[in-house]
Design a protein around this motif. Structure first.
Motif, PDB file in Angstrom:
ATOM      1  N   ALA A  53       0.827  -1.201   0.000  1.00  0.00           N
ATOM      2  CA  ALA A  53       0.000   0.000   0.000  1.00  0.00           C
ATOM      3  C   ALA A  53       0.864   1.254   0.000  1.00  0.00           C
ATOM      4  CB  ALA A  53      -0.930  -0.006   1.213  1.00  0.00           C
ATOM      5  N   LYS A  62      -5.419   3.969  -4.292  1.00  0.00           N
ATOM      6  CA  LYS A  62      -5.262   4.665  -3.011  1.00  0.00           C
ATOM      7  C   LYS A  62      -6.529   5.422  -2.644  1.00  0.00           C
ATOM      8  CE  LYS A  62      -0.276   5.126  -2.707  1.00  0.00           C
ATOM      9  NZ  LYS A  62       0.859   6.019  -2.518  1.00  0.00           N
ATOM     10  N   TRP A  65      -9.054   2.930  -1.421  1.00  0.00           N
ATOM     11  CA  TRP A  65      -8.729   2.505  -0.056  1.00  0.00           C
ATOM     12  C   TRP A  65      -9.126   3.581   0.947  1.00  0.00           C
ATOM     13  CZ3 TRP A  65      -3.111   1.152  -1.747  1.00  0.00           C
ATOM     14  CH2 TRP A  65      -3.116  -0.052  -2.460  1.00  0.00           C
ATOM     15  N   ARG A  66      -8.858   4.847   0.600  1.00  0.00           N
ATOM     16  CA  ARG A  66      -9.206   5.950   1.484  1.00  0.00           C
ATOM     17  C   ARG A  66     -10.716   6.012   1.696  1.00  0.00           C
ATOM     18  NH1 ARG A  66     -11.714   9.975   2.088  1.00  0.00           N
ATOM     19  NH2 ARG A  66     -12.441   9.968  -0.049  1.00  0.00           N
ATOM     20  N   LYS A  68     -12.882   3.588   1.315  1.00  0.00           N
ATOM     21  CA  LYS A  68     -13.305   2.413   2.079  1.00  0.00           C
ATOM     22  C   LYS A  68     -13.000   2.598   3.563  1.00  0.00           C
ATOM     23  CE  LYS A  68     -13.304  -2.566   1.416  1.00  0.00           C
ATOM     24  NZ  LYS A  68     -12.767  -3.674   0.638  1.00  0.00           N
ATOM     25  N   SER A 103     -16.057  -5.830  -1.033  1.00  0.00           N
ATOM     26  CA  SER A 103     -15.103  -5.389  -2.031  1.00  0.00           C
ATOM     27  C   SER A 103     -15.684  -4.278  -2.879  1.00  0.00           C
ATOM     28  CB  SER A 103     -14.707  -6.577  -2.917  1.00  0.00           C
ATOM     29  OG  SER A 103     -13.865  -6.149  -3.945  1.00  0.00           O
ATOM     30  N   ASN A 108      -6.493  -4.026  -5.334  1.00  0.00           N
ATOM     31  CA  ASN A 108      -5.796  -3.531  -4.144  1.00  0.00           C
ATOM     32  C   ASN A 108      -4.295  -3.604  -4.298  1.00  0.00           C
ATOM     33  OD1 ASN A 108      -8.116  -2.933  -2.830  1.00  0.00           O
ATOM     34  ND2 ASN A 108      -8.205  -4.827  -1.674  1.00  0.00           N
TER      35      ASN A 108
END
Length: 109
Positions: A53, A62, A65-66, A68, A103, A108
């Motif tokens: 990551a 990214k 991910w942020r 989530k 998901s 990822n």
């Protein structure tokens, strides 16, 4: 007459405060690992995921991910209602639950 400042005592107090803040941060990171269910991973796998990551150049991944992570903390706030174990909007989700809604379809890595 002016009071003489004890620079050694002030420096020691600042050092103590810095150590306390660092210890609190380490504790919060551990709580985050447990709250997300990542404590079920072995240390090598978790470290590898985090290193990937950090090293990722994929801005879209990214951002996914942020988003989530933000959703995770927002859901924790609604389910919580009590004192937060992790500084943030909430901290009462059961470890291992999928608070981010599964998901997102974004790779990822």
């Amino acid at each position: 007459m002016r009071k003489v400042r004890d620079y050694d005592a002030e420096l020691k107090a600042l050092g103590d405060k810095a150590r306390a803040l660092k210890a609190k941060r380490v504790e919060q990171l551990g709580q985050l690992v447990a709250a997300t269910g990542a404590d079920a991973l072995d240390a090598e796998t978790l470290a590898g995921v985090l290193l990937d990551a950090i090293g990722s150049k994929d801005a879209d991944a990214k951002e996914a991910w942020r988003a989530k992570g933000a959703a995770f903390f927002q859901r924790r706030g609604r389910k919580g209602g009590g004192a937060a174990a992790i500084d943030g909007p909430g901290a009462a989700i059961e470890p291992g639950s999928d608070a981010a809604g599964g998901s997102s379809g974004t790779p990822n890595g």
